[in-house]
Enzyme design. Structure first.
Site, PDB file in Angstrom:
ATOM      1  N   TYR A 161      29.571  41.792  31.830  1.00  0.00           N
ATOM      2  CA  TYR A 161      30.864  42.145  32.549  1.00  0.00           C
ATOM      3  C   TYR A 161      30.392  43.301  33.531  1.00  0.00           C
ATOM      4  O   TYR A 161      30.357  43.615  34.600  1.00  0.00           O
ATOM      5  CB  TYR A 161      32.105  42.107  32.136  1.00  0.00           C
ATOM      6  CG  TYR A 161      33.252  42.327  32.930  1.00  0.00           C
ATOM      7  CD1 TYR A 161      33.684  41.298  33.827  1.00  0.00           C
ATOM      8  CD2 TYR A 161      33.965  43.755  33.135  1.00  0.00           C
ATOM      9  CE1 TYR A 161      34.683  41.798  34.824  1.00  0.00           C
ATOM     10  CE2 TYR A 161      35.149  43.899  33.845  1.00  0.00           C
ATOM     11  CZ  TYR A 161      35.432  42.901  34.771  1.00  0.00           C
ATOM     12  OH  TYR A 161      36.482  43.011  35.608  1.00  0.00           O
TER      13      TYR A 161
HETATM   14  N1  LIG Z   1      42.979  43.231  35.547  1.00  0.00           N
HETATM   15  C1  LIG Z   1      42.193  44.534  35.329  1.00  0.00           C
HETATM   16  O1  LIG Z   1      42.476  45.090  34.453  1.00  0.00           O
HETATM   17  C2  LIG Z   1      40.795  44.543  36.073  1.00  0.00           C
HETATM   18  C3  LIG Z   1      40.051  45.578  36.075  1.00  0.00           C
HETATM   19  C4  LIG Z   1      38.959  45.691  36.854  1.00  0.00           C
HETATM   20  C5  LIG Z   1      38.668  44.614  37.720  1.00  0.00           C
HETATM   21  N2  LIG Z   1      39.409  43.641  37.830  1.00  0.00           N
HETATM   22  C6  LIG Z   1      38.917  42.325  38.774  1.00  0.00           C
HETATM   23  O2  LIG Z   1      39.984  42.039  39.607  1.00  0.00           O
HETATM   24  C7  LIG Z   1      39.628  40.907  39.773  1.00  0.00           C
HETATM   25  C8  LIG Z   1      41.092  39.798  39.843  1.00  0.00           C
HETATM   26  O3  LIG Z   1      41.104  39.845  38.448  1.00  0.00           O
HETATM   27  P1  LIG Z   1      42.913  39.695  37.557  1.00  0.00           P
HETATM   28  O4  LIG Z   1      42.942  40.894  36.775  1.00  0.00           O
HETATM   29  O5  LIG Z   1      43.879  39.663  38.761  1.00  0.00           O
HETATM   30  O6  LIG Z   1      42.582  38.614  36.708  1.00  0.00           O
HETATM   31  P2  LIG Z   1      43.390  36.993  36.668  1.00  0.00           P
HETATM   32  O7  LIG Z   1      42.588  36.415  35.696  1.00  0.00           O
HETATM   33  O8  LIG Z   1      44.895  37.175  36.862  1.00  0.00           O
HETATM   34  O9  LIG Z   1      42.743  36.512  38.095  1.00  0.00           O
HETATM   35  C9  LIG Z   1      41.434  36.062  38.192  1.00  0.00           C
HETATM   36  C10 LIG Z   1      41.464  35.148  39.537  1.00  0.00           C
HETATM   37  O10 LIG Z   1      40.370  34.551  39.829  1.00  0.00           O
HETATM   38  C11 LIG Z   1      40.137  33.190  39.641  1.00  0.00           C
HETATM   39  N3  LIG Z   1      39.015  32.809  39.374  1.00  0.00           N
HETATM   40  C12 LIG Z   1      38.164  33.065  38.016  1.00  0.00           C
HETATM   41  N4  LIG Z   1      37.092  32.182  37.940  1.00  0.00           N
HETATM   42  C13 LIG Z   1      36.959  31.799  39.308  1.00  0.00           C
HETATM   43  C14 LIG Z   1      35.977  30.944  39.964  1.00  0.00           C
HETATM   44  N5  LIG Z   1      34.760  30.696  39.165  1.00  0.00           N
HETATM   45  N6  LIG Z   1      36.107  30.306  40.977  1.00  0.00           N
HETATM   46  C15 LIG Z   1      37.356  30.682  41.701  1.00  0.00           C
HETATM   47  N7  LIG Z   1      38.288  31.633  41.319  1.00  0.00           N
HETATM   48  C16 LIG Z   1      38.080  32.177  39.987  1.00  0.00           C
HETATM   49  C17 LIG Z   1      41.270  32.908  38.564  1.00  0.00           C
HETATM   50  O11 LIG Z   1      41.834  31.499  38.732  1.00  0.00           O
HETATM   51  C18 LIG Z   1      42.326  33.838  39.037  1.00  0.00           C
HETATM   52  O12 LIG Z   1      43.082  33.313  40.261  1.00  0.00           O
HETATM   53  C19 LIG Z   1      38.569  40.305  39.139  1.00  0.00           C
HETATM   54  O13 LIG Z   1      37.192  40.442  40.034  1.00  0.00           O
HETATM   55  C20 LIG Z   1      38.350  41.346  37.857  1.00  0.00           C
HETATM   56  O14 LIG Z   1      37.121  41.330  37.349  1.00  0.00           O
HETATM   57  C21 LIG Z   1      40.486  43.479  36.823  1.00  0.00           C
END
Ligand SMILES: NC(=O)c1ccc[n+]([C@@H]2O[C@H](COP(=O)([O-])OP(=O)(O)OC[C@H]3O[C@@H](n4cnc5c(N)ncnc54)[C@H](O)[C@@H]3O)[C@@H](O)[C@H]2O)c1
Length: 257
Positions: A161
């Site tokens: 990651y």
């Molecule tokens: N939540 C955190 O603490 C955090 C921290 C740093 C970065 N992020 C990043 O933020 C972004 C959003 O994450 P989140 O926290 O909202 O998580 P989440 O799991 O709630 O949402 C992720 C979304 O991506 C979709 N998804 C996953 N794999 C997919 C694929 N192969 N094709 C299409 N859609 C797909 C999921 O269905 C969901 O809608 C991500 O890129 C994540 O890496 C999150």
């Protein structure tokens, strides 16, 4: 915090990973700010429900279910944006996958490495490849890729990651340089711990990590998803007209600490 100013009035914005967390919050926020939103994620039923809610409340939303790691699915979503709304002005490439297995590198499943690269890296690549030609044709565009504090160093997240989010940052900078002359701005968000399904999964598996996640931040709490969506909103809007290639930290002070 959620007052609206029409920041995306007249624009069509594609949002990936729109079925939950930050993407779902962005879908509601961008629509409230005047954008027509094309929502992409794998769960069609959830997307339908969200689009219905947005359309019922006077917004404009359409969906295209698919997997960002599959180039044809992403192309279909870009085509759907043009079919439904006649354009693609901006994109929030937000879909990501972190898994919930914090085993050390030598014990981690190969399949997990492959999935993290496929969704985060190939997913962003596929989005750029399909979105940029449309923006070149229009002579303008804005793209926001979603990175993480894991793009800045070892956060404790799984090694693949961390590697994948470094790649998203590098891809953003290099692409921004290639397309600045075409008035296409490409930025990335350095997202800190945010209360979403992704983080809930990890904290459910490793409860001791809840406090550990925020310990290095200046603001000792997790973000609400809409706080991240607000930054994406600005980067997608014309108000960010001099921002490109940037890694905008929305992380409660993690990277500055
Ligand atoms: N939540 C955190 O603490 C955090 C921290 C740093 C970065 N992020 C990043 O933020 C972004 C959003 O994450 P989140 O926290 O909202 O998580 P989440 O799991 O709630 O949402 C992720 C979304 O991506 C979709 N998804 C996953 N794999 C997919 C694929 N192969 N094709 C299409 N859609 C797909 C999921 O269905 C969901 O809608 C991500 O890129 C994540 O890496 C999150």
């Amino acid at each position: 915090m959620n007052e609206t100013n029409g920041m995306l009035a007249g624009k069509t914005v594609m949002i990936t990973g729109a079925s939950s967390g930050i993407g779902e919050a962005a879908a509601r926020l961008f629509a409230a700010e005047g954008a027509a939103v094309l929502l992409m994620a794998r769960r069609e039923d959830v997307l339908k429900h969200l689009a219905q809610e947005i359309n019922d409340s006077g917004g404009r939303a359409a969906i295209s279910a698919g997997d960002v790691s599959v180039a044809q699915d992403v192309q279909r979503a870009v085509d759907a944006a043009r079919e439904h709304f006649g354009a693609l002005d901006a994109a929030f490439n937000n879909a990501g996958f972190a898994g919930d297995d914090l085993a050390p590198l030598h014990e981690l499943d190969q399949a997990l490495f492959d999935r993290m690269m496929a969704v985060n890296v190939s997913g962003t690549w596929n989005c750029l490849r399909s979105q940029i030609p449309v923006m070149l044709e229009a002579g303008k565009g804005a793209i926001v890729n979603t990175s993480s504090t894991a793009a800045m160093g070892a956060t404790g997240a799984p090694v693949p990651y961390v590697a994948a989010k470094h790649a998203v940052l590098g891809m953003t900078r290099a692409a921004a340089a290639e397309y600045a002359a075409h008035d296409i701005r490409i930025n990335t968000l350095v997202v800190g711990t945010t209360r979403t399904e992704m983080i809930n999964q990890v904290v459910d598996a490793y409860p001791e990590l809840g406090p550990a996640f925020v310990a290095r931040q200046m603001q000792k709490r997790m973000a609400d998803p809409v706080e991240i969506a607000q930054a994406a909103l600005w980067l997608c809007s014309d108000r960010a007209s001099f921002a490109t290639g940037s890694a905008l930290a929305v992380d409660g002070g993690w990277t500055a600490g």
